[in-house]
Design a protein around this motif. Sequence first.
Motif, mmCIF file in Angstrom:
data_model
loop_
_atom_site.group_PDB
_atom_site.id
_atom_site.type_symbol
_atom_site.label_atom_id
_atom_site.label_comp_id
_atom_site.label_asym_id
_atom_site.label_seq_id
_atom_site.Cartn_x
_atom_site.Cartn_y
_atom_site.Cartn_z
ATOM 1 N N MET A 1 0.896 -1.610 0.108
ATOM 2 C CA MET A 1 0.129 0.096 -0.066
ATOM 3 C C MET A 1 0.537 1.135 0.315
ATOM 4 S SD MET A 1 -2.151 1.708 2.824
ATOM 5 C CE MET A 1 -4.183 0.966 3.004
ATOM 6 N N SER A 2 0.895 1.861 -1.060
ATOM 7 C CA SER A 2 1.222 3.507 -0.957
ATOM 8 C C SER A 2 0.650 4.784 0.159
ATOM 9 C CB SER A 2 1.202 3.946 -2.614
ATOM 10 O OG SER A 2 1.747 4.651 -2.264
ATOM 11 N N ARG A 3 1.603 4.698 0.133
ATOM 12 C CA ARG A 3 1.603 6.549 1.376
ATOM 13 C C ARG A 3 0.375 7.396 0.331
ATOM 14 N NH1 ARG A 3 4.121 6.865 6.337
ATOM 15 N NH2 ARG A 3 4.197 8.884 5.923
ATOM 16 N N GLY A 4 1.297 7.217 -0.393
ATOM 17 C CA GLY A 4 1.268 9.098 -1.162
ATOM 18 C C GLY A 4 2.182 10.006 -1.486
ATOM 19 N N PRO A 5 2.603 10.542 -2.615
ATOM 20 C CA PRO A 5 3.935 11.622 -2.389
ATOM 21 C C PRO A 5 4.395 11.739 -1.027
ATOM 22 C CG PRO A 5 2.055 12.427 -3.523
ATOM 23 C CD PRO A 5 1.715 11.663 -2.837
ATOM 24 N N ASP A 6 5.968 11.887 -1.253
ATOM 25 C CA ASP A 6 6.834 12.135 0.324
ATOM 26 C C ASP A 6 6.878 13.602 0.449
ATOM 27 O OD1 ASP A 6 8.567 13.540 -1.970
ATOM 28 O OD2 ASP A 6 9.652 11.891 -1.184
ATOM 29 N N ALA A 7 7.315 14.072 1.363
ATOM 30 C CA ALA A 7 7.372 15.225 1.763
ATOM 31 C C ALA A 7 7.537 16.558 1.002
ATOM 32 C CB ALA A 7 8.418 15.729 2.788
ATOM 33 N N ALA A 8 8.734 15.836 -0.204
ATOM 34 C CA ALA A 8 9.508 16.733 -1.254
ATOM 35 C C ALA A 8 8.473 16.478 -2.275
ATOM 36 C CB ALA A 8 11.394 15.408 -1.172
ATOM 37 N N THR A 9 8.613 16.232 -2.541
ATOM 38 C CA THR A 9 7.380 15.651 -3.609
ATOM 39 C C THR A 9 5.567 17.262 -3.430
ATOM 40 O OG1 THR A 9 7.345 13.578 -4.247
ATOM 41 C CG2 THR A 9 5.689 14.920 -5.396
ATOM 42 N N GLY A 43 11.531 15.252 10.352
ATOM 43 C CA GLY A 43 11.105 15.628 9.276
ATOM 44 C C GLY A 43 12.240 15.872 8.257
ATOM 45 N N ALA A 44 11.631 17.014 7.294
ATOM 46 C CA ALA A 44 13.369 16.861 6.282
ATOM 47 C C ALA A 44 14.011 17.833 6.179
ATOM 48 C CB ALA A 44 13.048 16.216 5.101
ATOM 49 N N ARG A 45 15.138 18.662 5.805
ATOM 50 C CA ARG A 45 16.148 19.779 5.108
ATOM 51 C C ARG A 45 15.459 19.689 4.295
ATOM 52 N NH1 ARG A 45 17.404 22.711 9.404
ATOM 53 N NH2 ARG A 45 18.200 22.643 11.244
ATOM 54 N N HIS A 46 15.180 20.823 3.148
ATOM 55 C CA HIS A 46 14.748 20.544 1.624
ATOM 56 C C HIS A 46 15.526 21.989 0.965
ATOM 57 C CE1 HIS A 46 11.185 18.383 2.141
ATOM 58 N NE2 HIS A 46 10.923 18.474 3.187
ATOM 59 N N SER A 47 16.249 21.764 -0.096
ATOM 60 C CA SER A 47 16.964 22.157 -1.194
ATOM 61 C C SER A 47 16.229 22.055 -2.482
ATOM 62 C CB SER A 47 18.338 21.861 -1.570
ATOM 63 O OG SER A 47 19.276 22.588 -0.073
ATOM 64 N N LEU A 48 15.773 23.761 -2.961
ATOM 65 C CA LEU A 48 15.736 23.537 -4.097
ATOM 66 C C LEU A 48 16.435 24.779 -5.108
ATOM 67 C CD1 LEU A 48 12.974 23.150 -2.333
ATOM 68 C CD2 LEU A 48 11.780 22.345 -3.895
ATOM 69 N N THR A 49 16.298 24.219 -6.204
ATOM 70 C CA THR A 49 16.505 25.680 -7.167
ATOM 71 C C THR A 49 15.266 25.378 -8.260
ATOM 72 O OG1 THR A 49 19.168 24.684 -7.456
ATOM 73 C CG2 THR A 49 18.077 25.856 -8.783
ATOM 74 N N LEU A 50 15.174 26.800 -8.059
ATOM 75 C CA LEU A 50 14.029 27.133 -8.874
ATOM 76 C C LEU A 50 13.933 28.168 -10.409
ATOM 77 C CD1 LEU A 50 11.185 28.339 -6.430
ATOM 78 C CD2 LEU A 50 11.277 25.931 -7.291
ATOM 79 N N PHE A 70 1.193 27.103 3.384
ATOM 80 C CA PHE A 70 1.261 25.918 2.714
ATOM 81 C C PHE A 70 0.406 24.405 3.260
ATOM 82 C CE2 PHE A 70 5.334 27.873 1.329
ATOM 83 C CZ PHE A 70 5.018 28.055 0.319
ATOM 84 N N ASP A 71 -0.415 24.156 1.580
ATOM 85 C CA ASP A 71 -1.291 23.262 3.018
ATOM 86 C C ASP A 71 -0.442 21.655 1.953
ATOM 87 O OD1 ASP A 71 -3.668 21.269 4.277
ATOM 88 O OD2 ASP A 71 -4.521 21.752 2.157
ATOM 89 N N LEU A 72 -0.137 21.178 2.710
ATOM 90 C CA LEU A 72 0.502 19.079 2.731
ATOM 91 C C LEU A 72 0.315 18.222 3.537
ATOM 92 C CD1 LEU A 72 4.654 20.858 1.894
ATOM 93 C CD2 LEU A 72 2.616 20.740 0.647
ATOM 94 N N ARG A 73 -0.113 17.207 2.495
ATOM 95 C CA ARG A 73 -1.102 16.042 2.837
ATOM 96 C C ARG A 73 -0.073 15.559 4.581
ATOM 97 N NH1 ARG A 73 -1.200 12.573 0.344
ATOM 98 N NH2 ARG A 73 0.471 11.099 0.959
ATOM 99 N N HIS A 74 -0.348 15.965 5.798
ATOM 100 C CA HIS A 74 0.479 15.011 7.100
ATOM 101 C C HIS A 74 2.440 16.001 7.481
ATOM 102 C CE1 HIS A 74 -2.253 12.528 7.199
ATOM 103 N NE2 HIS A 74 -2.300 12.032 6.386
ATOM 104 N N THR A 75 1.924 17.493 6.360
ATOM 105 C CA THR A 75 3.393 17.760 6.774
ATOM 106 C C THR A 75 3.522 19.176 6.829
ATOM 107 O OG1 THR A 75 4.383 15.641 4.942
ATOM 108 C CG2 THR A 75 5.418 18.427 5.786
ATOM 109 N N LEU A 76 3.731 19.981 7.866
ATOM 110 C CA LEU A 76 4.389 21.368 7.913
ATOM 111 C C LEU A 76 5.458 21.928 7.655
ATOM 112 C CD1 LEU A 76 3.138 22.008 11.394
ATOM 113 C CD2 LEU A 76 1.536 21.787 9.797
ATOM 114 N N VAL A 77 5.155 23.006 6.565
ATOM 115 C CA VAL A 77 6.195 23.374 6.172
ATOM 116 C C VAL A 77 6.932 24.297 7.796
ATOM 117 C CG1 VAL A 77 7.142 25.243 4.704
ATOM 118 C CG2 VAL A 77 5.866 23.512 4.437
ATOM 119 N N ALA A 78 7.449 24.166 8.535
ATOM 120 C CA ALA A 78 8.211 25.594 9.502
ATOM 121 C C ALA A 78 9.136 25.972 9.543
ATOM 122 C CB ALA A 78 9.122 24.066 9.931
#
Length: 104
Positions: A1-9, A43-50, A70-78
């Motif tokens: 069973m898949s939990r869906g997309p991860d926090a990064a996605t 949680g996780a630390r994210h680095s993104l380039t846009l 941001f409304d992320l399922r089961h995740t807060l952007v701290a």
Amino acid sequence: MSRGPDAATLLERALIAAADTAGCPIAVVASDWTRWASVTFSGARHSLTLTAEASPALDRWLVGLSDAEFDLRHTLVADLAVTRMTRDGDAVTVAIEALTVEER
């Protein structure tokens, strides 16, 4: 069973949607994340380039980005911050660092 997309996605999708809504479409050209935990949170630390086309709408969106919700399922952007921005003619490259925390 898949939990869906991860926090990064989920974060990437939320940034793309928020930029579209603000009238300044972006492309995520690089993304990386690392697991993070403290005594009470995980949680996780994210680095993104846009990349995006330079515009007043992009400038306004970037200024308000650190306070955006941001409304992320089961995740807060701290925490979210623009750490670097470069302009080359009409092209803008933006580096973003974010911290997400899993809701329990």
